[in-house]
Design a protein around this motif. Structure first.
Motif, short mmCIF file in Angstrom:
data_model
loop_
_atom_site.label_atom_id
_atom_site.label_comp_id
_atom_site.label_asym_id
_atom_site.label_seq_id
_atom_site.Cartn_x
_atom_site.Cartn_y
_atom_site.Cartn_z
N ALA A 137 0.58 -1.24 0.00
CA ALA A 137 0.01 -0.11 -0.14
C ALA A 137 0.79 1.23 0.06
CB ALA A 137 -0.86 0.00 1.07
N MET A 138 1.99 1.22 0.72
CA MET A 138 3.02 2.40 0.71
C MET A 138 3.50 2.91 -0.44
SD MET A 138 4.56 1.81 4.56
CE MET A 138 5.20 3.62 4.77
N LEU A 139 3.92 1.40 -0.99
CA LEU A 139 4.69 1.67 -2.48
C LEU A 139 3.71 2.34 -3.54
CD1 LEU A 139 6.72 -1.67 -2.58
CD2 LEU A 139 7.67 0.68 -2.49
N GLU A 140 2.53 1.77 -3.38
CA GLU A 140 1.38 2.23 -4.50
C GLU A 140 1.17 3.61 -4.21
OE1 GLU A 140 0.15 0.81 -7.17
OE2 GLU A 140 0.63 -1.30 -6.78
N LEU A 141 1.01 4.15 -2.88
CA LEU A 141 0.67 5.55 -2.68
C LEU A 141 1.82 6.26 -2.97
CD1 LEU A 141 -1.35 6.61 0.55
CD2 LEU A 141 0.37 7.78 -0.58
N LEU A 142 3.09 5.63 -2.75
CA LEU A 142 3.93 6.72 -2.98
C LEU A 142 4.36 7.02 -4.40
CD1 LEU A 142 6.57 7.89 -1.52
CD2 LEU A 142 7.73 5.69 -1.95
N TYR A 143 4.16 5.80 -5.45
CA TYR A 143 4.13 6.25 -6.95
C TYR A 143 3.30 6.90 -7.30
CZ TYR A 143 4.74 4.82 -11.66
OH TYR A 143 4.83 5.13 -13.29
N ALA A 144 2.02 6.76 -6.59
CA ALA A 144 0.67 7.47 -7.26
C ALA A 144 0.86 9.06 -6.94
CB ALA A 144 -0.38 6.84 -6.56
N THR A 145 1.42 9.14 -5.76
CA THR A 145 1.30 10.66 -5.58
C THR A 145 2.77 11.49 -5.55
OG1 THR A 145 1.77 10.11 -3.24
CG2 THR A 145 -0.43 10.32 -3.59
N GLY A 146 3.79 10.69 -5.48
CA GLY A 146 4.87 11.58 -5.58
C GLY A 146 5.34 11.94 -4.21
N LEU A 147 4.96 11.52 -3.11
CA LEU A 147 5.33 11.97 -1.76
C LEU A 147 6.75 11.82 -1.53
CD1 LEU A 147 2.08 10.93 0.53
CD2 LEU A 147 2.50 12.93 -0.94
N LEU A 184 -5.80 2.56 -8.23
CA LEU A 184 -5.16 1.51 -7.56
C LEU A 184 -4.51 1.68 -6.40
CD1 LEU A 184 -2.91 0.37 -11.06
CD2 LEU A 184 -4.94 -0.81 -9.85
N ALA A 185 -4.10 2.98 -6.06
CA ALA A 185 -3.48 3.23 -4.93
C ALA A 185 -4.65 3.25 -3.81
CB ALA A 185 -2.94 4.63 -4.57
N VAL A 186 -5.94 3.67 -4.30
CA VAL A 186 -7.12 3.56 -3.18
C VAL A 186 -7.54 2.39 -2.98
CG1 VAL A 186 -9.41 4.06 -3.03
CG2 VAL A 186 -8.10 6.02 -4.13
N ALA A 187 -7.50 1.29 -4.11
CA ALA A 187 -7.82 -0.05 -3.60
C ALA A 187 -6.48 -0.70 -2.95
CB ALA A 187 -7.76 -0.57 -5.03
N GLU A 188 -5.59 -0.36 -2.96
CA GLU A 188 -4.31 -0.83 -2.07
C GLU A 188 -4.37 -0.66 -0.82
OE1 GLU A 188 -2.48 -3.70 -2.79
OE2 GLU A 188 -3.10 -3.89 -4.67
N VAL A 189 -4.85 0.81 -0.43
CA VAL A 189 -4.76 1.22 0.90
C VAL A 189 -5.95 0.72 1.59
CG1 VAL A 189 -5.18 3.38 2.30
CG2 VAL A 189 -3.54 3.40 0.02
N GLU A 190 -7.12 0.83 1.00
CA GLU A 190 -8.43 0.07 1.58
C GLU A 190 -8.23 -1.55 1.86
OE1 GLU A 190 -11.31 0.45 -1.48
OE2 GLU A 190 -12.10 2.37 -0.79
N ALA A 191 -7.41 -2.19 0.92
CA ALA A 191 -7.25 -3.62 1.27
C ALA A 191 -6.30 -3.86 2.51
CB ALA A 191 -6.39 -4.14 0.14
N TYR A 192 -5.36 -2.76 2.48
CA TYR A 192 -4.42 -2.58 3.90
C TYR A 192 -5.09 -2.44 5.15
CZ TYR A 192 -1.62 -0.05 7.11
OH TYR A 192 -1.12 0.53 8.29
N LEU A 193 -6.21 -1.35 5.16
CA LEU A 193 -6.75 -1.14 6.24
C LEU A 193 -7.78 -2.18 6.54
CD1 LEU A 193 -7.81 2.68 4.95
CD2 LEU A 193 -6.08 1.92 6.86
N THR A 194 -8.25 -3.02 5.54
CA THR A 194 -9.07 -3.88 5.86
C THR A 194 -8.23 -5.31 6.52
OG1 THR A 194 -10.72 -3.36 4.18
CG2 THR A 194 -11.16 -5.81 5.11
N GLU A 195 -7.33 -5.54 5.89
CA GLU A 195 -6.72 -6.68 6.21
C GLU A 195 -5.41 -6.73 7.17
OE1 GLU A 195 -5.82 -8.33 2.23
OE2 GLU A 195 -7.58 -7.85 1.55
#
Length: 297
Positions: A137-147, A184-195
Protein backbone atom coordinates in the motif's frame (compact mmCIF):
# COMPACT_ATOMS: atom_id res chain seq x y z
CA UNK A 1 31.04 20.73 18.85
CA UNK A 2 28.77 18.85 21.21
CA UNK A 3 27.05 22.10 22.26
CA UNK A 4 25.88 24.80 19.85
CA UNK A 5 26.84 28.45 20.19
CA UNK A 6 23.89 30.40 21.68
CA UNK A 7 23.73 32.47 18.48
CA UNK A 8 23.18 29.30 16.46
CA UNK A 9 20.50 28.09 18.87
CA UNK A 10 18.67 31.43 18.66
CA UNK A 11 18.85 31.38 14.86
CA UNK A 12 17.48 27.83 14.64
CA UNK A 13 14.68 28.66 17.09
CA UNK A 14 13.75 31.61 14.89
CA UNK A 15 13.74 29.41 11.76
CA UNK A 16 11.59 26.82 13.49
CA UNK A 17 9.02 29.35 14.69
CA UNK A 18 8.82 31.53 11.56
CA UNK A 19 9.53 29.14 8.67
CA UNK A 20 8.28 25.79 9.97
CA UNK A 21 11.33 23.97 8.60
CA UNK A 22 11.66 20.21 9.09
CA UNK A 23 13.90 18.67 11.75
CA UNK A 24 16.20 17.35 9.01
CA UNK A 25 16.67 20.82 7.51
CA UNK A 26 17.30 22.39 10.92
CA UNK A 27 19.80 19.63 11.72
CA UNK A 28 21.65 20.38 8.46
CA UNK A 29 21.83 24.09 9.35
CA UNK A 30 23.11 23.23 12.82
CA UNK A 31 25.81 20.96 11.44
CA UNK A 32 27.02 23.54 8.91
CA UNK A 33 27.11 26.39 11.41
CA UNK A 34 28.73 24.37 14.20
CA UNK A 35 31.53 23.25 11.88
CA UNK A 36 32.07 26.85 10.79
CA UNK A 37 32.07 28.05 14.41
CA UNK A 38 34.60 25.33 15.30
CA UNK A 39 36.87 26.46 12.45
CA UNK A 40 36.63 30.10 13.59
CA UNK A 41 37.41 29.16 17.19
CA UNK A 42 40.64 27.51 16.02
CA UNK A 43 41.53 30.85 14.38
CA UNK A 44 40.79 32.74 17.60
CA UNK A 45 37.60 34.24 16.14
CA UNK A 46 33.89 34.20 16.90
CA UNK A 47 30.77 34.11 14.73
CA UNK A 48 30.31 37.86 15.25
CA UNK A 49 33.90 38.71 14.25
CA UNK A 50 33.83 37.47 10.65
CA UNK A 51 34.68 39.15 7.37
CA UNK A 52 34.67 37.95 3.78
CA UNK A 53 38.30 36.95 4.28
CA UNK A 54 37.44 34.36 6.96
CA UNK A 55 34.55 32.96 4.93
CA UNK A 56 36.74 32.59 1.85
CA UNK A 57 39.43 31.01 4.01
CA UNK A 58 36.95 28.45 5.29
CA UNK A 59 35.79 27.64 1.76
CA UNK A 60 39.43 27.16 0.72
CA UNK A 61 39.96 24.88 3.72
CA UNK A 62 36.96 22.77 2.69
CA UNK A 63 38.30 22.57 -0.86
CA UNK A 64 41.59 21.22 0.46
CA UNK A 65 39.65 18.64 2.50
CA UNK A 66 37.83 17.44 -0.66
CA UNK A 67 34.33 18.30 0.56
CA UNK A 68 31.69 17.79 -2.14
CA UNK A 69 30.73 20.90 -4.10
CA UNK A 70 27.08 20.23 -3.23
CA UNK A 71 27.81 20.30 0.52
CA UNK A 72 29.68 23.60 0.12
CA UNK A 73 26.67 25.03 -1.72
CA UNK A 74 24.46 23.98 1.20
CA UNK A 75 26.94 25.54 3.63
CA UNK A 76 26.73 28.83 1.73
CA UNK A 77 22.95 28.76 2.03
CA UNK A 78 23.25 28.16 5.78
CA UNK A 79 25.73 31.01 6.23
CA UNK A 80 23.67 33.42 4.13
CA UNK A 81 20.53 32.85 6.20
CA UNK A 82 22.47 32.96 9.47
CA UNK A 83 24.23 36.27 8.77
CA UNK A 84 21.09 37.82 7.28
CA UNK A 85 19.41 36.93 10.58
CA UNK A 86 22.25 38.49 12.62
CA UNK A 87 22.15 41.64 10.47
CA UNK A 88 18.37 41.88 10.95
CA UNK A 89 18.85 41.52 14.72
CA UNK A 90 21.53 44.27 14.56
CA UNK A 91 24.14 41.96 16.06
CA UNK A 92 26.52 42.70 13.17
CA UNK A 93 27.01 45.90 11.17
CA UNK A 94 27.82 44.34 7.78
CA UNK A 95 26.99 41.02 6.15
CA UNK A 96 30.19 39.04 5.40
CA UNK A 97 28.27 36.96 2.82
CA UNK A 98 27.15 39.92 0.72
CA UNK A 99 29.73 39.63 -2.06
CA UNK A 100 30.49 35.92 -1.91
CA UNK A 101 29.12 33.77 -4.73
CA UNK A 102 27.92 30.22 -4.24
CA UNK A 103 29.74 27.44 -6.14
CA UNK A 104 28.10 26.56 -9.44
CA UNK A 105 26.51 23.12 -9.39
CA UNK A 106 26.01 20.92 -12.40
CA UNK A 107 22.39 19.87 -12.81
CA UNK A 108 22.45 16.18 -11.98
CA UNK A 109 19.57 14.09 -13.23
CA UNK A 110 17.87 12.27 -10.37
CA UNK A 111 17.94 8.48 -10.30
CA UNK A 112 14.68 7.04 -11.51
CA UNK A 113 13.08 3.77 -12.60
CA UNK A 114 11.46 2.77 -15.85
CA UNK A 115 7.74 2.03 -15.85
CA UNK A 116 8.42 -1.71 -16.17
CA UNK A 117 10.82 -1.58 -13.21
CA UNK A 118 8.22 0.23 -11.11
CA UNK A 119 5.65 -2.43 -12.03
CA UNK A 120 8.04 -5.19 -10.92
CA UNK A 121 8.80 -3.37 -7.67
CA UNK A 122 5.14 -2.80 -6.83
CA UNK A 123 4.30 -6.44 -7.55
CA UNK A 124 7.00 -7.79 -5.20
CA UNK A 125 5.42 -7.55 -1.69
CA UNK A 126 3.56 -10.66 -0.49
CA UNK A 127 0.05 -9.41 0.30
CA UNK A 128 -0.64 -12.40 2.57
CA UNK A 129 1.92 -11.02 5.04
CA UNK A 130 0.60 -8.02 7.08
CA UNK A 131 3.92 -6.14 6.92
CA UNK A 132 4.26 -6.65 3.20
CA UNK A 133 0.59 -5.79 2.66
CA UNK A 134 1.37 -2.50 4.40
CA UNK A 135 4.47 -2.01 2.24
CA UNK A 136 2.47 -2.73 -0.92
CA UNK A 137 0.00 0.00 0.00
CA UNK A 138 2.84 2.41 0.83
CA UNK A 139 4.64 1.75 -2.45
CA UNK A 140 1.46 2.18 -4.47
CA UNK A 141 0.62 5.40 -2.63
CA UNK A 142 4.18 6.69 -3.00
CA UNK A 143 4.25 6.12 -6.76
CA UNK A 144 0.70 7.46 -7.19
CA UNK A 145 1.37 10.72 -5.35
CA UNK A 146 5.10 11.51 -5.53
CA UNK A 147 5.26 12.14 -1.78
CA UNK A 148 8.55 12.52 0.02
CA UNK A 149 9.28 9.39 2.09
CA UNK A 150 9.21 11.53 5.25
CA UNK A 151 5.70 12.70 4.27
CA UNK A 152 4.59 9.14 3.59
CA UNK A 153 5.72 7.60 6.89
CA UNK A 154 4.28 10.56 8.80
CA UNK A 155 0.76 10.21 7.37
CA UNK A 156 -2.14 10.01 9.80
CA UNK A 157 -5.63 8.64 9.25
CA UNK A 158 -7.17 12.12 9.22
CA UNK A 159 -4.99 13.16 6.26
CA UNK A 160 -6.50 10.44 4.09
CA UNK A 161 -9.86 10.59 2.29
CA UNK A 162 -10.43 7.40 0.32
CA UNK A 163 -13.96 8.48 -0.59
CA UNK A 164 -12.60 11.56 -2.35
CA UNK A 165 -9.40 9.80 -3.42
CA UNK A 166 -7.20 12.49 -1.86
CA UNK A 167 -4.43 12.81 0.66
CA UNK A 168 -3.69 16.09 2.45
CA UNK A 169 0.02 16.78 2.87
CA UNK A 170 1.75 19.34 5.08
CA UNK A 171 5.08 19.75 3.31
CA UNK A 172 8.18 21.88 3.73
CA UNK A 173 7.56 25.23 5.36
CA UNK A 174 4.19 24.03 6.65
CA UNK A 175 2.59 24.38 3.20
CA UNK A 176 -0.48 22.23 2.59
CA UNK A 177 -1.37 20.51 -0.67
CA UNK A 178 -4.05 18.05 -1.76
CA UNK A 179 -2.78 15.16 -3.91
CA UNK A 180 -5.03 12.70 -5.80
CA UNK A 181 -4.41 9.01 -5.15
CA UNK A 182 -5.71 7.21 -8.22
CA UNK A 183 -7.87 4.07 -8.30
CA UNK A 184 -5.10 1.50 -7.84
CA UNK A 185 -3.63 3.28 -4.81
CA UNK A 186 -7.08 3.70 -3.26
CA UNK A 187 -7.78 -0.03 -3.73
CA UNK A 188 -4.46 -1.07 -2.18
CA UNK A 189 -4.84 1.26 0.81
CA UNK A 190 -8.40 0.02 1.38
CA UNK A 191 -7.21 -3.60 1.30
CA UNK A 192 -4.41 -2.78 3.74
CA UNK A 193 -6.79 -1.01 6.14
CA UNK A 194 -9.17 -3.98 6.03
CA UNK A 195 -6.65 -6.81 6.23
CA UNK A 196 -3.44 -5.67 7.94
CA UNK A 197 -3.44 -2.37 9.84
CA UNK A 198 -5.19 -3.58 13.00
CA UNK A 199 -2.92 -6.63 13.13
CA UNK A 200 0.16 -4.39 13.08
CA UNK A 201 -1.37 -2.18 15.78
CA UNK A 202 -2.21 -5.19 17.94
CA UNK A 203 -5.85 -4.01 17.74
CA UNK A 204 -4.97 -0.83 19.67
CA UNK A 205 -6.07 2.69 18.75
CA UNK A 206 -3.65 4.89 16.80
CA UNK A 207 -3.84 7.70 14.27
CA UNK A 208 -0.69 6.48 12.44
CA UNK A 209 -1.70 5.34 8.96
CA UNK A 210 1.26 3.03 8.35
CA UNK A 211 2.52 1.75 11.73
CA UNK A 212 5.70 -0.25 12.23
CA UNK A 213 5.83 -3.83 13.48
CA UNK A 214 5.67 -2.34 17.00
CA UNK A 215 2.60 -0.28 16.21
CA UNK A 216 4.49 3.02 16.09
CA UNK A 217 5.32 5.52 13.37
CA UNK A 218 7.94 4.10 11.04
CA UNK A 219 11.19 5.94 10.29
CA UNK A 220 11.98 6.93 6.72
CA UNK A 221 15.26 5.00 6.95
CA UNK A 222 13.38 1.80 7.77
CA UNK A 223 11.06 2.18 4.80
CA UNK A 224 13.97 3.01 2.48
CA UNK A 225 15.70 -0.22 3.50
CA UNK A 226 12.49 -2.14 2.81
CA UNK A 227 12.25 -0.56 -0.66
CA UNK A 228 15.80 -1.69 -1.39
CA UNK A 229 14.97 -5.22 -0.25
CA UNK A 230 11.99 -5.42 -2.64
CA UNK A 231 14.13 -4.02 -5.46
CA UNK A 232 16.72 -6.75 -4.83
CA UNK A 233 14.01 -9.41 -4.89
CA UNK A 234 12.64 -7.96 -8.14
CA UNK A 235 16.09 -8.01 -9.78
CA UNK A 236 16.28 -4.22 -10.08
CA UNK A 237 19.94 -3.15 -10.17
CA UNK A 238 19.37 0.61 -10.50
CA UNK A 239 20.89 2.55 -7.59
CA UNK A 240 18.01 3.54 -5.33
CA UNK A 241 17.55 6.57 -3.11
CA UNK A 242 14.72 7.48 -0.72
CA UNK A 243 13.30 9.70 -3.50
CA UNK A 244 13.53 7.18 -6.37
CA UNK A 245 9.78 6.61 -6.65
CA UNK A 246 9.15 10.36 -6.28
CA UNK A 247 11.48 10.94 -9.24
CA UNK A 248 9.75 8.15 -11.20
CA UNK A 249 6.35 9.71 -10.45
CA UNK A 250 7.42 13.09 -11.87
CA UNK A 251 9.29 11.65 -14.86
CA UNK A 252 6.50 9.30 -15.91
CA UNK A 253 3.88 12.05 -15.64
CA UNK A 254 5.93 14.30 -17.93
CA UNK A 255 6.62 11.43 -20.34
CA UNK A 256 2.85 10.99 -20.67
CA UNK A 257 2.23 14.67 -21.37
CA UNK A 258 1.56 16.22 -17.95
CA UNK A 259 2.02 19.98 -17.61
CA UNK A 260 5.15 21.00 -15.70
CA UNK A 261 3.21 23.32 -13.39
CA UNK A 262 0.82 20.52 -12.46
CA UNK A 263 3.80 18.33 -11.54
CA UNK A 264 5.19 21.24 -9.51
CA UNK A 265 1.96 21.46 -7.49
CA UNK A 266 1.78 17.72 -6.93
CA UNK A 267 5.40 17.54 -5.74
CA UNK A 268 4.97 20.55 -3.48
CA UNK A 269 7.83 22.54 -5.01
CA UNK A 270 7.62 26.23 -4.17
CA UNK A 271 9.77 27.18 -7.18
CA UNK A 272 9.16 25.93 -10.73
CA UNK A 273 12.92 25.84 -11.36
CA UNK A 274 13.16 22.96 -8.88
CA UNK A 275 10.71 20.94 -10.97
CA UNK A 276 12.33 21.82 -14.30
CA UNK A 277 15.14 19.31 -13.81
CA UNK A 278 12.58 16.60 -14.61
CA UNK A 279 12.16 18.02 -18.12
CA UNK A 280 15.80 17.06 -18.68
CA UNK A 281 15.01 13.52 -17.52
CA UNK A 282 12.01 13.23 -19.82
CA UNK A 283 13.88 14.77 -22.75
CA UNK A 284 16.78 12.34 -22.30
CA UNK A 285 14.40 9.38 -22.27
CA UNK A 286 12.61 10.61 -25.42
CA UNK A 287 15.92 11.12 -27.21
CA UNK A 288 17.05 7.62 -26.26
CA UNK A 289 13.78 6.15 -27.58
CA UNK A 290 14.16 8.12 -30.80
CA UNK A 291 17.70 6.88 -31.33
CA UNK A 292 16.64 3.30 -30.60
CA UNK A 293 13.57 3.08 -32.80
CA UNK A 294 13.73 5.74 -35.54
CA UNK A 295 15.14 4.29 -38.78
CA UNK A 296 17.23 7.41 -39.46
CA UNK A 297 18.27 8.27 -35.92
Amino acid sequence: MSRSDPLIDAFLDDLWSTKGLSDNTLSAYRSDLCHFEHYLRQQGLTLLAVSQTEVRGYLAFRLEQDFARSSSARLMSSLRRFYAYLLHKQQIATDPMALIESPQLSRQLPDSLSESQVSRLLAEPDVDDPLERRDKAMLELLYATGLRVSELVGLTMEQLSLRQGLVRIVGKGGKERLVPLGELAVAEVEAYLTEARQILLGYKQSDVLFPSRRGQMMTRQTFWHRIKRYALRAGIETELSPHTLRHAFATHLLNHGADLRVVQLLLGHSDLSTTQIYTHVARARLQALHEQYHPRA
